[in-house]
Design a protein around this motif. Sequence first.
Motif, mmCIF file in Angstrom:
data_model
loop_
_atom_site.group_PDB
_atom_site.id
_atom_site.type_symbol
_atom_site.label_atom_id
_atom_site.label_comp_id
_atom_site.label_asym_id
_atom_site.label_seq_id
_atom_site.Cartn_x
_atom_site.Cartn_y
_atom_site.Cartn_z
ATOM 1 N N UNK A 51 0.816 -1.223 0.000
ATOM 2 C CA UNK A 51 0.000 0.000 0.000
ATOM 3 C C UNK A 51 0.843 1.263 0.000
ATOM 4 N N UNK A 52 1.939 1.275 0.748
ATOM 5 C CA UNK A 52 2.809 2.461 0.775
ATOM 6 C C UNK A 52 3.535 2.625 -0.554
ATOM 7 N N UNK A 53 3.931 1.507 -1.176
ATOM 8 C CA UNK A 53 4.568 1.578 -2.498
ATOM 9 C C UNK A 53 3.606 2.167 -3.521
ATOM 10 N N UNK A 54 2.341 1.751 -3.465
ATOM 11 C CA UNK A 54 1.353 2.192 -4.453
ATOM 12 C C UNK A 54 1.004 3.666 -4.305
ATOM 13 N N UNK A 55 0.938 4.153 -3.099
ATOM 14 C CA UNK A 55 0.418 5.508 -2.864
ATOM 15 C C UNK A 55 1.476 6.564 -2.582
ATOM 16 N N UNK A 56 2.678 6.150 -2.193
ATOM 17 C CA UNK A 56 3.631 7.127 -1.667
ATOM 18 C C UNK A 56 5.043 7.015 -2.228
ATOM 19 N N UNK A 57 5.597 5.806 -2.280
ATOM 20 C CA UNK A 57 7.035 5.670 -2.537
ATOM 21 C C UNK A 57 7.399 4.894 -3.792
ATOM 22 N N UNK A 58 6.461 4.126 -4.382
ATOM 23 C CA UNK A 58 6.814 3.271 -5.513
ATOM 24 C C UNK A 58 7.799 2.197 -5.077
ATOM 25 N N UNK A 59 8.579 1.644 -6.012
ATOM 26 C CA UNK A 59 9.592 0.648 -5.633
ATOM 27 C C UNK A 59 10.620 1.210 -4.642
ATOM 28 N N UNK A 60 10.680 2.539 -4.532
ATOM 29 C CA UNK A 60 11.567 3.184 -3.552
ATOM 30 C C UNK A 60 11.187 2.879 -2.123
ATOM 31 N N UNK A 61 10.086 2.110 -1.927
ATOM 32 C CA UNK A 61 9.698 1.662 -0.593
ATOM 33 C C UNK A 61 10.851 0.928 0.076
ATOM 34 N N UNK A 62 11.714 0.315 -0.742
ATOM 35 C CA UNK A 62 12.887 -0.383 -0.213
ATOM 36 C C UNK A 62 13.777 0.606 0.543
ATOM 37 N N UNK A 63 13.998 1.781 -0.054
ATOM 38 C CA UNK A 63 14.813 2.827 0.583
ATOM 39 C C UNK A 63 14.071 3.408 1.786
ATOM 40 N N UNK A 64 12.738 3.499 1.671
ATOM 41 C CA UNK A 64 11.933 4.014 2.793
ATOM 42 C C UNK A 64 12.142 3.167 4.039
ATOM 43 N N UNK A 65 12.163 1.853 3.865
ATOM 44 C CA UNK A 65 12.380 0.960 5.004
ATOM 45 C C UNK A 65 13.784 1.147 5.587
ATOM 46 N N UNK A 66 14.762 1.368 4.714
ATOM 47 C CA UNK A 66 16.139 1.577 5.200
ATOM 48 C C UNK A 66 16.222 2.867 6.017
ATOM 49 N N UNK A 210 9.544 -3.835 -13.501
ATOM 50 C CA UNK A 210 8.577 -3.278 -12.550
ATOM 51 C C UNK A 210 9.223 -2.301 -11.564
ATOM 52 N N UNK A 211 10.555 -2.317 -11.486
ATOM 53 C CA UNK A 211 11.255 -1.383 -10.593
ATOM 54 C C UNK A 211 11.597 -0.065 -11.289
ATOM 55 N N UNK A 212 11.131 0.100 -12.510
ATOM 56 C CA UNK A 212 11.415 1.317 -13.270
ATOM 57 C C UNK A 212 10.097 2.023 -13.611
ATOM 58 N N UNK A 213 9.894 3.266 -13.160
ATOM 59 C CA UNK A 213 10.830 4.115 -12.400
ATOM 60 C C UNK A 213 10.921 3.681 -10.930
ATOM 61 N N UNK A 214 12.086 3.868 -10.350
ATOM 62 C CA UNK A 214 12.317 3.416 -8.983
ATOM 63 C C UNK A 214 11.697 4.366 -7.962
ATOM 64 N N UNK A 215 11.725 5.667 -8.274
ATOM 65 C CA UNK A 215 11.144 6.665 -7.362
ATOM 66 C C UNK A 215 10.121 7.509 -8.118
ATOM 67 N N UNK A 216 8.979 6.939 -8.472
ATOM 68 C CA UNK A 216 7.989 7.679 -9.269
ATOM 69 C C UNK A 216 7.411 8.899 -8.551
ATOM 70 N N UNK A 217 7.471 8.907 -7.232
ATOM 71 C CA UNK A 217 6.948 10.038 -6.454
ATOM 72 C C UNK A 217 8.065 10.963 -5.984
#
Length: 462
Positions: A51-66, A210-217
Amino acid sequence: MNILSKVNRKTSLAKFIDRDKNLERTIGTKDLTMMGIGAVIGAGIFILPGTVAATTAGPGIIVSFIIATIVCSLCAMCYAEFSSALPVAGSAYTFGNIIFGEITGWIIGWGLVLEYMLSVATVSTGWSAYLQSFLANFGIHIPKALSANYDPSHGTYVNIIAILVVVLISWILTRGVQSSAKLNDIMVLVKIAIIIVFVVAGAFFVKPSNWNPFMPFGVSGVFHGASLVFFAYLGFDVIAASAGEVKNPKRTMPIGIIGSLVVCTILYILVSVVLTGIVSYKDLNVSDPVTFALQLIHLDKLGMLISLGALAGMFTMMVNMIFSSSRLIYSIGRDGLLPKGLSKIDDKRNVPKHSIIFVTIVIAAMGGLFSLDKLASLVNIGTLIAFTFMSIGVIFLRRRKDIKNDGFKVPLYPFLPIVSVIACIYLLLQLPLDTWITAAIWFAIGLAIYFGYGVKHSRSNK
């Protein structure tokens, strides 16, 4: 003694150690680490990354967790130093009492009471919903009147499963620390195994495109995502509540706190990597993103396994939160700020049976009868207030000449504790106004109890 000197009084570490002498030190490093993992990893690991990837961070959710891990690690290190220097029950409540004084300790403890009990009550209703959904696959249905909280207009009166699971866990906890620790270890291993099955099976269906773009937001989306997933880590602080029952706390507490955080971070990142690799982040804004991804790659039967993982995750979270809330209530009763009967230790099992019964009644009533959706955000404010006090408290702890700590210490002192304080305050300011208003009412009730009962009955008066 005037009222100001009464509320500012500080109790020595030696007195707290003496008050906890009836508790038995039986928890080792492995069990403590498992407690931390059990408290942090719940059903959210199958929902939040999607849900956070879809609405806020995209695949960059990985960096968000870090990023969230880095911020959370700052608080974790502060807790680890406190637990090493002050190996007594009560977590931030007792730490605040020793360092800042009784009224500050009470405010922190009152916030933690809200965090622990409301967390379990909310999760118990989620566990009930998951179990009912799971049983429905086999044609088993709970009578509607007993399936949800009190809402006669919709034909529901009590959530019987939410009540029964809390009572079951509390009964297990009254059997002794070692018995409950063994069950928790088994459930945590089941939960980790199911997560690994998803990661390994899903890895074969990952599409790097699917990881491209990595930071769509954008970068701001990644940081906003970090502020949201930060709350996925809440729970590691419950480890500190068991400090009075841990073997060799100077070594065990830091390893348990930081070790559980590391394991949880790895699991969150692995799920995020695989999930956003299987499905485009745009399609993950659903209530069950992991199950949705499995259906997409035609591994529907694994969805049942994910349901079991979610049930195991929520169960271990409740075990550890009820354990910690009972130790918190025990500690407050031990100090006379609540009726001293709550601090009575069962001679046979060496557990605070009365405090376990008390929290069971409160949590079961909350989870079984009331809708808690609008109150769930209060968990965050209670936790972050405790985190803030613990972060700044390390500075005061280091200045205390009467407390010697030859165990773990926060590195890069005082820089890291100050950064931790700033991060906690920033997250507090992100909470909505209605959460602050409700919290103000809760703390006003707490102060009324303290000045109406606690000040008069405090053991520090004697």
